[in-house]
Design a protein around this motif. Structure first.
Motif, short mmCIF file in Angstrom:
data_model
loop_
_atom_site.label_atom_id
_atom_site.label_comp_id
_atom_site.label_asym_id
_atom_site.label_seq_id
_atom_site.Cartn_x
_atom_site.Cartn_y
_atom_site.Cartn_z
N ASP A 212 -55.47 17.24 21.76
CA ASP A 212 -54.66 18.22 21.03
C ASP A 212 -55.00 19.65 21.45
O ASP A 212 -54.10 20.43 21.77
CB ASP A 212 -54.86 18.03 19.53
N ASN A 213 -56.28 19.97 21.48
CA ASN A 213 -56.68 21.34 21.85
C ASN A 213 -56.30 21.69 23.29
O ASN A 213 -55.84 22.79 23.56
CB ASN A 213 -58.20 21.52 21.66
N THR A 214 -56.49 20.75 24.22
CA THR A 214 -56.18 21.02 25.62
C THR A 214 -54.68 21.12 25.85
O THR A 214 -54.22 21.98 26.62
CB THR A 214 -56.82 19.94 26.52
N LEU A 215 -53.89 20.27 25.18
CA LEU A 215 -52.44 20.38 25.30
C LEU A 215 -51.93 21.70 24.72
O LEU A 215 -51.07 22.35 25.30
CB LEU A 215 -51.76 19.20 24.59
N ARG A 216 -52.48 22.10 23.57
CA ARG A 216 -52.06 23.37 22.96
C ARG A 216 -52.37 24.55 23.89
O ARG A 216 -51.56 25.45 24.05
CB ARG A 216 -52.73 23.57 21.61
N ALA A 217 -53.54 24.51 24.51
CA ALA A 217 -53.98 25.63 25.36
C ALA A 217 -53.25 25.67 26.70
O ALA A 217 -53.02 26.76 27.24
CB ALA A 217 -55.49 25.54 25.60
N ASN A 218 -52.87 24.52 27.24
CA ASN A 218 -52.34 24.47 28.60
C ASN A 218 -50.88 24.08 28.72
O ASN A 218 -50.29 24.26 29.79
CB ASN A 218 -53.18 23.51 29.43
N ALA A 219 -50.29 23.53 27.67
CA ALA A 219 -48.90 23.07 27.76
C ALA A 219 -48.05 23.56 26.58
O ALA A 219 -46.90 23.17 26.47
CB ALA A 219 -48.85 21.56 27.86
N ASP A 220 -48.64 24.37 25.70
CA ASP A 220 -47.93 24.90 24.53
C ASP A 220 -47.29 23.79 23.70
O ASP A 220 -46.15 23.91 23.26
CB ASP A 220 -46.88 25.93 24.97
N MET A 221 -48.03 22.70 23.51
CA MET A 221 -47.54 21.62 22.66
C MET A 221 -48.73 20.94 21.99
O MET A 221 -49.85 20.97 22.51
CB MET A 221 -46.72 20.59 23.44
N SER A 222 -48.46 20.34 20.85
CA SER A 222 -49.50 19.57 20.17
C SER A 222 -49.50 18.13 20.70
O SER A 222 -48.57 17.71 21.39
CB SER A 222 -49.24 19.55 18.66
N TYR A 223 -50.52 17.41 20.34
CA TYR A 223 -50.60 15.99 20.71
C TYR A 223 -49.38 15.24 20.18
O TYR A 223 -48.77 14.46 20.90
CB TYR A 223 -51.90 15.38 20.16
N PHE A 224 -49.02 15.47 18.91
CA PHE A 224 -47.90 14.74 18.33
C PHE A 224 -46.57 15.14 18.95
O PHE A 224 -45.68 14.30 19.11
CB PHE A 224 -47.87 14.91 16.81
N GLU A 225 -46.41 16.39 19.34
CA GLU A 225 -45.20 16.79 20.05
C GLU A 225 -45.10 16.05 21.37
O GLU A 225 -44.03 15.57 21.75
CB GLU A 225 -45.18 18.31 20.25
N ARG A 226 -46.20 15.94 22.06
CA ARG A 226 -46.22 15.21 23.33
C ARG A 226 -45.89 13.74 23.11
O ARG A 226 -45.18 13.12 23.90
CB ARG A 226 -47.59 15.36 24.00
N GLU A 227 -46.37 13.17 22.02
CA GLU A 227 -46.08 11.77 21.72
C GLU A 227 -44.59 11.54 21.48
O GLU A 227 -44.05 10.53 21.90
CB GLU A 227 -46.90 11.28 20.52
N VAL A 228 -43.92 12.49 20.82
CA VAL A 228 -42.46 12.37 20.63
C VAL A 228 -41.77 12.34 21.98
O VAL A 228 -40.94 11.47 22.25
CB VAL A 228 -41.91 13.54 19.77
N LEU A 229 -42.12 13.29 22.84
CA LEU A 229 -41.51 13.35 24.17
C LEU A 229 -41.79 12.06 24.95
O LEU A 229 -40.90 11.51 25.60
CB LEU A 229 -42.03 14.56 24.95
#
Length: 157
Positions: A28-45
């Motif tokens: 979650d922290n790495t996605l927020r910092a590097n892809a402007d998304m949360s873990y759960f947002e990435r899971e939806v995609l």
């Protein structure tokens, strides 16, 4: 009826919880910092992508293991925040809504892929042998399969 957990049971559960929490926080922290998304947002995609780009909201909620209202809020955020997802009413069933991955959503998911790969490798896969990875997958899938659909455990309290 539930029985009292043994020391081994509690030790195993705490180890699973600890490992999952550490991996989730890093993802979650790495996605927020590097892809402007949360873990759960990435899971939806990811779930939309796995479904061919389009999925009804109720099955999406089941796949995400989230409530329908939580899934609706998350998809609405992805739709409004950056257009990664669009929603549309089903022409066949007016009660149903579809979530669809947009081209921008596909690009965001592609940007997140190497981030997820790096975190999973660093905090999980690189720490275990191939045999341990297979055993872990078998054990965790066995647990998930055995508990699919259980919503409440009866307890004598």
């Amino acid at each position: 009826m539930a029985t009292k957990s043994s020391a081994d049971q509690l030790t195993a559960w705490r180890a699973l919880y600890r490992a999952d929490t550490l991996l989730f926080a890093q993802l979650d922290n790495t996605l927020r910092a590097n892809a402007d998304m949360s873990y759960f947002e990435r899971e939806v995609l990811s779930e939309l992508d796995l479904a061919g780009g389009r999925l009804r909201m109720a099955p999406l909620a089941e796949r995400l293991m989230l409530s329908r209202s939580g899934t609706t809020r998350l998809v609405a955020k992805l739709e409004e925040k950056n257009g990664w997802v669009t929603r549309s009413a089903s022409p066949d069933d007016r009660r149903a809504t579809w979530a669809e991955l947009t081209d921008d959503g596909k690009a965001a998911l592609a940007k997140a892929a190497p981030i997820v790969d790096a975190v999973v490798a660093a905090f999980f896969a690189d720490r275990l042998s191939p045999a341990e990875l297979r055993r872990s997958a078998n054990i965790l899938n066995k647990l998930a399969d055995a508990n699919q659909g259980i919503t409440m455990v009866e307890c004598d309290v």
